[in-house]
Scaffold this active site. Structure first.
Site, PDB file in Angstrom:
ATOM      1  N   GLY A 274       0.857  -1.185   0.000  1.00  0.00           N
ATOM      2  CA  GLY A 274       0.000   0.000   0.000  1.00  0.00           C
ATOM      3  C   GLY A 274       0.891   1.233   0.000  1.00  0.00           C
ATOM      4  O   GLY A 274       1.170   1.847  -1.023  1.00  0.00           O
ATOM      5  N   ARG A 275       1.394   1.549   1.197  1.00  0.00           N
ATOM      6  CA  ARG A 275       2.241   2.719   1.393  1.00  0.00           C
ATOM      7  C   ARG A 275       3.369   2.826   0.353  1.00  0.00           C
ATOM      8  O   ARG A 275       3.644   3.898  -0.167  1.00  0.00           O
ATOM      9  CB  ARG A 275       2.861   2.623   2.796  1.00  0.00           C
ATOM     10  CG  ARG A 275       3.559   3.870   3.268  1.00  0.00           C
ATOM     11  CD  ARG A 275       4.328   3.602   4.567  1.00  0.00           C
ATOM     12  NE  ARG A 275       3.531   2.974   5.580  1.00  0.00           N
ATOM     13  CZ  ARG A 275       2.885   3.619   6.557  1.00  0.00           C
ATOM     14  NH1 ARG A 275       2.955   4.922   6.631  1.00  0.00           N
ATOM     15  NH2 ARG A 275       2.183   2.948   7.454  1.00  0.00           N
ATOM     16  N   CYS A 343      -9.144  22.678  17.376  1.00  0.00           N
ATOM     17  CA  CYS A 343      -9.149  22.937  18.820  1.00  0.00           C
ATOM     18  C   CYS A 343      -8.822  21.670  19.602  1.00  0.00           C
ATOM     19  O   CYS A 343      -9.685  21.082  20.258  1.00  0.00           O
ATOM     20  CB  CYS A 343     -10.499  23.513  19.224  1.00  0.00           C
ATOM     21  SG  CYS A 343     -10.810  25.055  18.359  1.00  0.00           S
TER      22      CYS A 343
END
Ligand code: PLP
Length: 425
Positions: A274-275, A343
């Protein structure tokens, strides 16, 4: 090199990233088609003498255009859900090149896989094996399955992306695999085709592969000697790439290792990278909103955050950062903490990046962002989810539109009993 400076501007292949940012807005993921092709070709070349198939692991980057691109070069698809099977089919991957893995396949996912005629289901437990048998029988078909074994090898990678140790939830324990393989061979509605393993992700040395593959091959031989049907060995993915100073797995060295371990085995090989295929082919381009000088720190605040690229917050991962305008030689680089607008205190890309002076509106690119980037983007804080762009030579196209807040809440409903009447006050 898919990314580099020409005349002081950072380019992806033949296109200036500034041009893409102007056209698609920021934050935006940009992928190099050429870089993806060349990674796949390198694997195919290295394994040319072995019967190997490469099924691209969709979860790294499931954009239809990316899957189509790789499928067009001969890749299959490794999927981990019914949704990914649907994407692979939609992108044009032939069913006989699709495998379905995943720790817990639901009934509908099993049905979809069987109805689509995919190559094999990688089974992770006895209850799942029995479920597949029952569903296949009810559908009047036979399911091709591989048994995922857990070789109990520590992959020398981040704890959160290690999958092949005893304490990890994946696969069937090595010791019990023969018994369960024999069970698979005896159940109606399933046909065991071989073994599967996948020990983790971002593994940058060959030793863990050598250990795990060695165990897999030994088990394969044992089972075949027992007269069980064995035709395919699926060795998974996990090939590491360069983020900062690591080096990517060398396909030639990997192929030599596999060739040595499987010599004389007479079986089909399957890999699930994949990667490796997409990570270094992608960058995330973001704009500086503010630069905040605190007492002893400089914060560069971007319009991208953990909602856009989650790897730093999730795994403590670090991506290199390049300004789109090359700093003139001799520019004094200063440390800066690069953060997002979300946040959350964990919305930090990294501390002490060495950057030239930055003004609001300046553009930057996180490198090695093509894998596990856009796929993990979320609607958190109702910020627009990033667009994705594919570059090929001198042309580029938007392959996913930005998802705007009004689209994010389009599927939400206020029930009648809340809609009528004035808000309580
Ligand atoms: C995630 C995964 C892969 C791909 O891993 P990479 O590290 O991206 O190569 C392959 N196979 C399975 C079963 C996976 O879960």
């Amino acid at each position: 090199m898919p990314f580099g400076y020409h005349q002081g501007r950072l380019h992806c292949e033949g296109v200036a990233l500034e041009e893409i940012a102007a056209a698609a807005g920021t934050p935006v993921y940009v992928y190099s088609a050429g870089a993806m092709r060349s990674r796949l070709h390198a694997l195919q070349r290295a394994f040319a003498g072995q019967r190997a198939m490469f099924c691209y692991a969709l979860k790294a980057n499931h954009n239809l255009a990316v899957v189509r691109l790789l499928a067009g070069e001969g890749a299959g698809a490794d999927t981990v859900s019914g949704g990914e099977v649907m994407r692979a089919l939609k992108a044009g991957v032939p069913p006989e090149r699709i495998v379905l893995a995943g720790v817990a396949k639901a009934d509908e996912e099993i049905r979809l896989a069987l109805a689509s005629g995919i190559l094999q289901l990688n089974v992770e437990s006895v209850p799942e094996l029995r479920r597949i048998s029952a569903i296949a029988q009810a559908m009047g078909t036979t399911a091709s399955v591989a048994i995922r074994v857990n070789p109990d090898v520590a992959a020398a990678t981040h704890d959160k992306i290690s999958t092949g140790r005893k304490q990890d939830k994946f696969g069937i324990a090595y010791e019990t695999a023969p018994e369960i393989y024999a069970l698979a061979a005896s159940l109606p509605g399933v046909r065991p085709e071989g073994l599967h393993m996948h020990i983790g992700s971002q593994i940058t040395t060959l030793e863990p592969f050598e250990k795990a593959y060695g165990r897999g091959v030994a088990l394969f031989r044992t089972l075949r000697e027992q007269g069980l049907p064995m035709r395919r060995l699926d060795l998974g993915g996990g090939f590491g790439v360069r983020y900062l100073h690591e080096s990517a797995i060398d396909p030639e060295a990997l192929a030599a290792l596999v060739g040595r371990l499987t010599a004389g085995l007479d079986c089909e090989l399957l890999f699930e990278p994949g990667r490796y295929l997409v990570a270094e082919a992608g960058v995330l381009v973001a704009a500086v909103i503010y630069v905040k000088e605190a007492q002893d720190r400089r914060f560069v605040i971007l319009d991208a955050g953990m909602n856009t690229l989650m790897r730093p917050a999730l795994y403590g991962a670090r991506h290199d950062l390049l300004p789109l305008r090359e700093a003139p030689a001799g520019t004094h680089l200063q440390p800066a903490d690069v953060v997002g607008p979300i946040c959350e205190s964990s919305d930090v890309f990294g501390r002490d990046y060495h950057l030239p002076p930055m003004a609001p509106g300046a553009l930057v690119a996180f490198t090695t962002a093509g894998a596990y980037g856009a796929v993990m983007a979320s609607d958190y804080n109702s910020r627009p989810a990033p667009a994705e762009v594919l570059v090929d030579g001198g042309r580029f196209d938007v392959i996913r539109e930005r998802r705007l807040p009004e689209e994010q809440f389009a599927g939400e409903r206020i029930p009648d009993w809340l809609a009528s009447g004035a808000p309580a006050g």
